[in-house]
Motif scaffolding. Structure first.
Motif, mmCIF file in Angstrom:
data_model
loop_
_atom_site.group_PDB
_atom_site.id
_atom_site.type_symbol
_atom_site.label_atom_id
_atom_site.label_comp_id
_atom_site.label_asym_id
_atom_site.label_seq_id
_atom_site.Cartn_x
_atom_site.Cartn_y
_atom_site.Cartn_z
ATOM 1 N N HIS A 52 0.832 -1.192 0.000
ATOM 2 C CA HIS A 52 0.000 0.000 0.000
ATOM 3 C C HIS A 52 0.878 1.259 0.000
ATOM 4 N N THR A 53 0.355 2.343 -0.574
ATOM 5 C CA THR A 53 1.144 3.560 -0.727
ATOM 6 C C THR A 53 1.669 4.083 0.599
ATOM 7 N N ASP A 54 0.818 4.104 1.651
ATOM 8 C CA ASP A 54 1.304 4.633 2.922
ATOM 9 C C ASP A 54 2.356 3.722 3.543
ATOM 10 N N ASP A 55 2.268 2.404 3.290
ATOM 11 C CA ASP A 55 3.316 1.492 3.747
ATOM 12 C C ASP A 55 4.621 1.750 2.993
ATOM 13 N N ALA A 56 4.495 1.982 1.687
ATOM 14 C CA ALA A 56 5.678 2.266 0.877
ATOM 15 C C ALA A 56 6.388 3.519 1.381
ATOM 16 N N LEU A 57 5.601 4.558 1.693
ATOM 17 C CA LEU A 57 6.208 5.799 2.180
ATOM 18 C C LEU A 57 6.819 5.611 3.564
ATOM 19 N N ALA A 58 6.177 4.806 4.411
ATOM 20 C CA ALA A 58 6.734 4.537 5.735
ATOM 21 C C ALA A 58 8.070 3.799 5.626
ATOM 22 N N ILE A 59 8.139 2.838 4.697
ATOM 23 C CA ILE A 59 9.389 2.101 4.484
ATOM 24 C C ILE A 59 10.477 3.042 3.968
ATOM 25 N N ALA A 60 10.099 3.924 3.020
ATOM 26 C CA ALA A 60 11.061 4.908 2.514
ATOM 27 C C ALA A 60 11.541 5.815 3.639
ATOM 28 N N GLY A 61 10.613 6.184 4.533
ATOM 29 C CA GLY A 61 10.996 7.018 5.665
ATOM 30 C C GLY A 61 11.972 6.321 6.590
ATOM 31 N N ALA A 62 11.785 5.004 6.779
ATOM 32 C CA ALA A 62 12.704 4.253 7.631
ATOM 33 C C ALA A 62 14.113 4.220 7.051
ATOM 34 N N ALA A 63 14.208 4.345 5.737
ATOM 35 C CA ALA A 63 15.520 4.381 5.079
ATOM 36 C C ALA A 63 16.059 5.797 4.955
ATOM 37 N N GLY A 64 15.352 6.768 5.533
ATOM 38 C CA GLY A 64 15.809 8.154 5.505
ATOM 39 C C GLY A 64 15.466 8.906 4.250
ATOM 40 N N ARG A 65 14.646 8.302 3.370
ATOM 41 C CA ARG A 65 14.362 8.958 2.084
ATOM 42 C C ARG A 65 13.307 10.053 2.176
ATOM 43 N N LEU A 66 12.552 10.132 3.256
ATOM 44 C CA LEU A 66 11.513 11.152 3.378
ATOM 45 C C LEU A 66 11.922 12.287 4.311
ATOM 46 N N ARG A 67 13.136 12.278 4.744
ATOM 47 C CA ARG A 67 13.610 13.362 5.608
ATOM 48 C C ARG A 67 13.792 14.631 4.777
ATOM 49 N N VAL A 68 13.071 15.664 5.145
ATOM 50 C CA VAL A 68 13.123 16.924 4.394
ATOM 51 C C VAL A 68 13.984 17.946 5.121
ATOM 52 N N ARG A 115 8.881 -6.384 3.490
ATOM 53 C CA ARG A 115 7.562 -7.024 3.538
ATOM 54 C C ARG A 115 7.087 -7.180 4.986
ATOM 55 N N ALA A 116 8.010 -7.521 5.869
ATOM 56 C CA ALA A 116 7.645 -7.660 7.282
ATOM 57 C C ALA A 116 7.208 -6.315 7.851
ATOM 58 N N ALA A 117 7.870 -5.231 7.447
ATOM 59 C CA ALA A 117 7.503 -3.903 7.930
ATOM 60 C C ALA A 117 6.114 -3.515 7.444
ATOM 61 N N ALA A 118 5.829 -3.815 6.147
ATOM 62 C CA ALA A 118 4.502 -3.511 5.611
ATOM 63 C C ALA A 118 3.425 -4.305 6.333
ATOM 64 N N ALA A 119 3.714 -5.581 6.613
ATOM 65 C CA ALA A 119 2.736 -6.419 7.318
ATOM 66 C C ALA A 119 2.529 -5.934 8.753
ATOM 67 N N ALA A 120 3.607 -5.546 9.416
ATOM 68 C CA ALA A 120 3.507 -5.087 10.802
ATOM 69 C C ALA A 120 2.702 -3.796 10.887
ATOM 70 N N ARG A 121 2.833 -2.934 9.893
ATOM 71 C CA ARG A 121 2.056 -1.686 9.910
ATOM 72 C C ARG A 121 0.564 -1.966 9.792
ATOM 73 N N GLY A 122 0.209 -3.074 9.140
ATOM 74 C CA GLY A 122 -1.198 -3.414 9.011
ATOM 75 C C GLY A 122 -1.719 -4.234 10.174
ATOM 76 N N GLY A 123 -0.855 -4.570 11.115
ATOM 77 C CA GLY A 123 -1.265 -5.418 12.227
ATOM 78 C C GLY A 123 -1.859 -4.671 13.394
ATOM 79 N N GLY A 124 -1.795 -3.357 13.385
ATOM 80 C CA GLY A 124 -2.403 -2.574 14.452
ATOM 81 C C GLY A 124 -1.580 -2.450 15.714
ATOM 82 N N ASP A 125 -0.311 -2.887 15.683
ATOM 83 C CA ASP A 125 0.555 -2.788 16.859
ATOM 84 C C ASP A 125 1.666 -1.782 16.542
#
Length: 572
Positions: free
Chosen positions: A213-229, A349-359
């Motif tokens: 999902h798009t918001d998961d993709a952006l969250a993953i990019a953020g974890a890699a420092g790509r969304l730091r402005v 993939r684990a990060a995307a799944a964890a974001r959808g797990g509600g924890d």
């Protein structure tokens, strides 16, 4: 000689070729059509000062949104994220300041070039030296703009860089010779629409093919420092920080838009002072959001390659040279890279799944684990680049300019691939034409007409202008053959400009100070260039953005000091 590693590249799909040929042909034909009525120098250089504000505004933006932007900036987004957008934080402030100072002033002076005014205010030698610095800096930057599409051709078709430069440079020089600023401006209007369409198409392809999902993709990019402005640290060593962009960027933008003939010529062609102001304010409102969108394309390419295996080195020449130099070491790196990519993909993939797990805690831990895996994969790629640098006997090599072209070649449908490549070509042709037109204008008005042939017919000056266009086109093509491997092309352009821009801005600031004299302006300009050269030589760790501040401050300080003992010549 073709670039090694690409002789067996898949040919461009006929549909993609059709898109490329149709659009480039249309731009050329329309440019020739609009060249009619430019048999006088005011019509050729300034479109008889008749262009509407919105066309001038789009032309101002289009001159920046060149092929360098589509290749260098997107690659910058893939490797470094959104931090680059801080570079433009000084733009709105600069546009407002120019709107109330230089823009109305130069427009009312009825000059062809910004440097003409310097002779009226100071003297001929100050005018000539400033114009010469513009010609040198803009000629080198134009070469970098030609290099950008050459990178595309090299990466996609396997042609040599020299042949690609020739293919791009020759027709653009011919087109610029036939058209004037009016033809260039209306081509820029089409270019802007086409670039936005091309970028939008890439975003759509990326979002469709990223398997989360798009918001998961952006969250993953953020974890890699790509969304730091934002980076609020204050250091002269870093280019992309809030303070570098706000302070150094303001000085750079003031000089670029206020004193660089390639931009001044745009708003001098506007119908009125208000139209000129409005054209610059368009960039103040829209440049940062558009730049962020272009960087986002690079970020999405990074996310795409988290789930689809990327090449370890995107530049085939780097890959071939490293493999030939030490096949065993390169094979070992490839094995390590494959292992690191598998771990990174699983972590993503684990990060995307964890974001959808509600924890939230589990999601944060999964994103942190992904960040660690991304660091490991990047470290292997850095080793591969270092191996390629040793093989090529270079201090360092980068392949940021090849990331998006390789993605387009390998993963984009034919129509959109053709759209992107045509967008790069059209952007390059339009921007190069604008640069060459301004170089020819300054060459003829500030040197030939001033020093060689003060009195001649308009037809004579137009003929000389066309010769100047050819000379500058050849110069830019030579620079282009060396620029492609200097790193991020968007950085190369600004690094070239920042060596000169601050000092040129300082001269124009002195021109607005009544007590400043001709001797102060000339000596100050020399001192500013010397100061920038000293900083670049003896303090290379200082970011190039601060060179603009150094140059401007030294020119004004030395110029005013000299003016205290030399009589000032007031404006006539």
């Amino acid at each position: 000689m073709a670039v090694r590693g690409l002789r067996d590249s898949p040919p461009l799909h006929p549909i993609a070729w059709l898109v490329v040929v149709f659009y480039v042909g249309y731009v050329l034909v329309d440019g020739v059509r609009r060249s009619r009525g430019t048999n006088e120098i005011e019509g050729y250089f300034l479109a008889n000062r008749s262009l509407p504000w919105w066309a001038v505004g789009l032309s101002v933006m289009a001159t920046q949104l060149s092929a360098v932007t589509m290749i260098g900036t997107t690659g910058q987004g893939a490797t470094d994220g959104l931090r680059f957008v801080q570079f433009y934080f000084g733009l709105p402030l600069a546009m407002v300041l120019l709107g109330v100072t230089l823009v109305p002033f130069l427009h009312r002076e009825r000059v062809f070039t910004a440097y003409e005014y310097l002779e009226r205010r100071f003297d001929a030698k100050t005018r000539s030296l400033t114009a010469f610095l513009f010609l040198l800096s803009r000629g080198m930057s134009c070469g970098t703009i030609i290099a950008a599409p050459a990178v595309v051709f090299s990466a996609v078709f396997g042609w040599s860089l020299g042949w690609s430069v020739t293919l791009m440079g020759v027709p653009t020089v011919l087109y610029t010779m036939l058209g004037g600023v009016q033809a260039v401006t209306w081509a820029d209007v089409k270019q802007m629409a086409f670039i936005v369409l091309s970028i939008g198409g890439l975003v759509g392809v990326l979002l469709w093919n990223i398997p989360v999902h798009t918001d998961d993709a952006l969250a993953i990019a953020g974890a890699a420092g790509r969304l730091r402005v934002f980076d609020f640290s204050f250091t002269l060593r870093e280019t992309y920080t809030f303070w570098s962009g706000l302070v150094g960027g303001t000085f750079l933008m003031l000089s670029y838009f206020g004193t660089d003939q390639s931009q001044v010529q745009r708003y001098l062609s506007a119908r009125s002072v208000d139209a000129a102001r409005s054209s610059l304010l368009m960039s103040a409102y829209w440049k940062i959001p558009l730049q962020a969108l272009i960087l986002l394309v690079g970020v999405l390419v990074f996310v795409f390659y988290l789930f689809t295996r990327p090449p370890m080195l995107f530049n085939p020449r780097n890959e071939a040279s490293a493999r030939e130099a030490d096949a065993g070491a390169y094979a070992a790196l490839e094995r390590r890279y494959a292992t690191a990519l598998d771990a990174r993909r699983a972590a993503a993939r684990a990060a995307a799944a964890a974001r959808g797990g509600g924890d939230p805690a589990a999601a944060a831990a999964a994103l942190a684990a992904f960040g660690a895996r991304e660091t490991e994969a990047s470290a292997v790629r850095t080793e591969a680049l270092a191996l390629a640098a040793r093989a090529q006997r270079e201090k360092s090599v980068r392949d940021v300019n090849y990331i998006v072209p390789r993605f387009v070649r390998d993963h984009v449908p034919p129509v959109l691939a053709g759209l992107f490549i045509a967008g790069v070509l059209a952007a390059a042709m339009s921007s190069i034409a604008a640069e060459l037109n301004s170089l020819a204008t300054a060459s003829v008005i500030d040197f030939y007409r001033r020093w060689v042939r003060p009195v001649a017919s308009d037809g004579h000056y137009l003929g000389v202008s066309k010769i100047a266009t050819v000379v500058w086109g050849l110069f830019a093509c030579i620079v282009a053959t060396y620029a492609a491997d200097l790193g991020s092309l968007i950085e190369v352009v600004n690094r070239f400009g920042s060596f000169f821009y601050g000092s040129i801005l300082g001269v124009f600031l002195l021109a607005m100070i009544r007590r400043a004299g001709a001797a102060g302006a000339f000596v100050g300009l020399l001192a500013g260039m010397g100061a920038v050269a000293s900083v670049a030589t003896y303090a290379p760790e200082v970011s190039f953005l601060w060179h603009n501040v150094v140059g401007a401050v030294v020119v004004v300080a030395v110029g005013m000091l000299v003016s205290l003992v030399a009589p000032a010549r007031t404006a006539t």
